[in-house]
Motif scaffolding. Sequence first.
Motif, PDB file in Angstrom:
ATOM      1  N   ILE A 161      -2.769   8.154  11.785  1.00 26.58           N
ATOM      2  CA  ILE A 161      -2.912   9.516  11.285  1.00 26.58           C
ATOM      3  C   ILE A 161      -3.937   9.423  10.158  1.00 26.58           C
ATOM      4  CG2 ILE A 161      -1.826  11.456  10.103  1.00 26.58           C
ATOM      5  CD1 ILE A 161       0.804  10.628  11.372  1.00 26.58           C
ATOM      6  N   PHE A 162      -4.939  10.269  10.188  1.00 22.29           N
ATOM      7  CA  PHE A 162      -6.008  10.237   9.193  1.00 22.29           C
ATOM      8  C   PHE A 162      -5.720  11.300   8.144  1.00 22.29           C
ATOM      9  CE2 PHE A 162      -7.492   8.335  13.050  1.00 22.29           C
ATOM     10  CZ  PHE A 162      -8.012   7.145  12.574  1.00 22.29           C
ATOM     11  N   PHE A 163      -5.487  10.827   6.905  1.00 28.34           N
ATOM     12  CA  PHE A 163      -4.905  11.697   5.886  1.00 28.34           C
ATOM     13  C   PHE A 163      -5.801  12.011   4.699  1.00 28.34           C
ATOM     14  CE2 PHE A 163      -3.806   7.352   4.805  1.00 28.34           C
ATOM     15  CZ  PHE A 163      -4.091   7.286   3.444  1.00 28.34           C
ATOM     16  N   TRP A 183      -9.430   7.514   5.473  1.00 27.29           N
ATOM     17  CA  TRP A 183      -8.248   6.654   5.405  1.00 27.29           C
ATOM     18  C   TRP A 183      -7.304   7.034   6.537  1.00 27.29           C
ATOM     19  CZ3 TRP A 183      -7.970   8.200  -0.321  1.00 27.29           C
ATOM     20  CH2 TRP A 183      -8.666   7.284  -1.104  1.00 27.29           C
ATOM     21  N   GLY A 184      -6.756   6.024   7.199  1.00 33.12           N
ATOM     22  CA  GLY A 184      -5.771   6.239   8.250  1.00 33.12           C
ATOM     23  C   GLY A 184      -4.573   5.347   8.029  1.00 33.12           C
ATOM     24  N   ILE A 185      -3.401   5.869   8.343  1.00 26.45           N
ATOM     25  CA  ILE A 185      -2.169   5.097   8.223  1.00 26.45           C
ATOM     26  C   ILE A 185      -1.638   4.847   9.635  1.00 26.45           C
ATOM     27  CG2 ILE A 185      -0.740   7.167   7.896  1.00 26.45           C
ATOM     28  CD1 ILE A 185       1.035   5.473   6.026  1.00 26.45           C
ATOM     29  N   ARG A 186      -1.284   3.611   9.898  1.00 24.68           N
ATOM     30  CA  ARG A 186      -0.802   3.211  11.225  1.00 24.68           C
ATOM     31  C   ARG A 186       0.663   3.621  11.378  1.00 24.68           C
ATOM     32  NH1 ARG A 186      -2.711  -0.776  14.754  1.00 24.68           N
ATOM     33  NH2 ARG A 186      -4.060  -1.574  13.118  1.00 24.68           N
ATOM     34  N   PHE A 187       0.988   4.194  12.546  1.00 25.06           N
ATOM     35  CA  PHE A 187       2.366   4.593  12.816  1.00 25.06           C
ATOM     36  C   PHE A 187       3.325   3.425  12.713  1.00 25.06           C
ATOM     37  CE2 PHE A 187      -0.068   7.431  15.747  1.00 25.06           C
ATOM     38  CZ  PHE A 187       0.163   8.605  15.077  1.00 25.06           C
ATOM     39  N   GLU A 188       2.953   2.295  13.327  1.00 26.11           N
ATOM     40  CA  GLU A 188       3.852   1.154  13.441  1.00 26.11           C
ATOM     41  C   GLU A 188       3.887   0.261  12.209  1.00 26.11           C
ATOM     42  OE1 GLU A 188       5.896   0.980  16.034  1.00 26.11           O
ATOM     43  OE2 GLU A 188       4.945   2.822  16.712  1.00 26.11           O
ATOM     44  N   ALA A 189       2.952   0.421  11.300  1.00 28.01           N
ATOM     45  CA  ALA A 189       2.909  -0.383  10.072  1.00 28.01           C
ATOM     46  C   ALA A 189       2.509   0.541   8.930  1.00 28.01           C
ATOM     47  CB  ALA A 189       1.930  -1.539  10.218  1.00 28.01           C
ATOM     48  N   PRO A 190       3.428   1.380   8.475  1.00 26.83           N
ATOM     49  CA  PRO A 190       3.068   2.439   7.540  1.00 26.83           C
ATOM     50  C   PRO A 190       2.654   1.978   6.141  1.00 26.83           C
ATOM     51  CG  PRO A 190       5.423   2.433   7.932  1.00 26.83           C
ATOM     52  CD  PRO A 190       4.828   1.439   8.875  1.00 26.83           C
ATOM     53  N   HIS A 191       2.721   0.687   5.887  1.00 26.07           N
ATOM     54  CA  HIS A 191       2.227   0.201   4.600  1.00 26.07           C
ATOM     55  C   HIS A 191       0.873  -0.467   4.760  1.00 26.07           C
ATOM     56  CE1 HIS A 191       5.796   1.410   2.526  1.00 26.07           C
ATOM     57  NE2 HIS A 191       6.515   0.872   3.490  1.00 26.07           N
ATOM     58  N   LYS A 192       0.233  -0.224   5.889  1.00 26.83           N
ATOM     59  CA  LYS A 192      -1.112  -0.728   6.148  1.00 26.83           C
ATOM     60  C   LYS A 192      -2.025   0.468   6.374  1.00 26.83           C
ATOM     61  CE  LYS A 192       0.127  -5.058   6.358  1.00 26.83           C
ATOM     62  NZ  LYS A 192      -0.318  -6.109   5.511  1.00 26.83           N
ATOM     63  N   VAL A 193      -3.023   0.578   5.549  1.00 24.75           N
ATOM     64  CA  VAL A 193      -3.973   1.678   5.633  1.00 24.75           C
ATOM     65  C   VAL A 193      -5.333   1.094   5.985  1.00 24.75           C
ATOM     66  CG1 VAL A 193      -5.108   3.519   4.315  1.00 24.75           C
ATOM     67  CG2 VAL A 193      -2.669   3.048   3.957  1.00 24.75           C
ATOM     68  N   ILE A 194      -6.073   1.790   6.850  1.00 27.21           N
ATOM     69  CA  ILE A 194      -7.450   1.392   7.126  1.00 27.21           C
ATOM     70  C   ILE A 194      -8.389   2.365   6.431  1.00 27.21           C
ATOM     71  CG2 ILE A 194      -6.980   0.262   9.337  1.00 27.21           C
ATOM     72  CD1 ILE A 194      -8.283   2.799  10.668  1.00 27.21           C
ATOM     73  N   GLN A 195      -9.593   1.865   6.214  1.00 29.33           N
ATOM     74  CA  GLN A 195     -10.653   2.666   5.612  1.00 29.33           C
ATOM     75  C   GLN A 195     -11.899   2.454   6.460  1.00 29.33           C
ATOM     76  OE1 GLN A 195     -11.196   2.628   1.225  1.00 29.33           O
ATOM     77  NE2 GLN A 195     -12.984   1.399   1.731  1.00 29.33           N
ATOM     78  N   TYR A 196     -12.559   3.546   6.846  1.00 29.85           N
ATOM     79  CA  TYR A 196     -13.729   3.386   7.704  1.00 29.85           C
ATOM     80  C   TYR A 196     -14.717   4.523   7.511  1.00 29.85           C
ATOM     81  CZ  TYR A 196     -16.674   2.679  11.786  1.00 29.85           C
ATOM     82  OH  TYR A 196     -17.757   2.462  12.604  1.00 29.85           O
TER      83      TYR A 196
END
Length: 132
Positions: free
Chosen positions: A76-78, A87-100
């Motif tokens: 989900i891109f928040f 920034w996006g937060i992964r459904f299955e690992a909600p304490h891992k955020v990506i930045q792109y």
Amino acid sequence: MNEIREAETLLGVNFPEPLRDLYLECDGFREPKGNAKYLLSLTEEDFIGSLVNTTRWLWSDEEYWRSTAVNPAEFIFFGYSSADEIWGIRFEAPHKVIQYHRSQGDEVTNLDEDILGVYRSDFQKYEDLDLP
């Protein structure tokens, strides 16, 4: 709470708990020094967009992700960083955020922080620049 359920229904997903908790506090905000949209509104559009429409767009734009190994449908891109990375937060690992950002080519940044840690780290960039 109804707005969160509406956004989840529109996207067909359940929000990870950290993201849900943040939206229980507010429906979008900008940081005060550079005006970056740290948290998109769930559905209310402005010139940046909303969480629902931004997430839908990034899920469907294969060209945007072509050079990466990212499956955007896992996120989900928040919000956006001070440098305009999404920034996006992964459904299955909600304490891992990506930045792109597209300018990064195939390099997606995995931020080993929760959402508030991501905010603190990004905001520190302003402090390091000693902006008023």
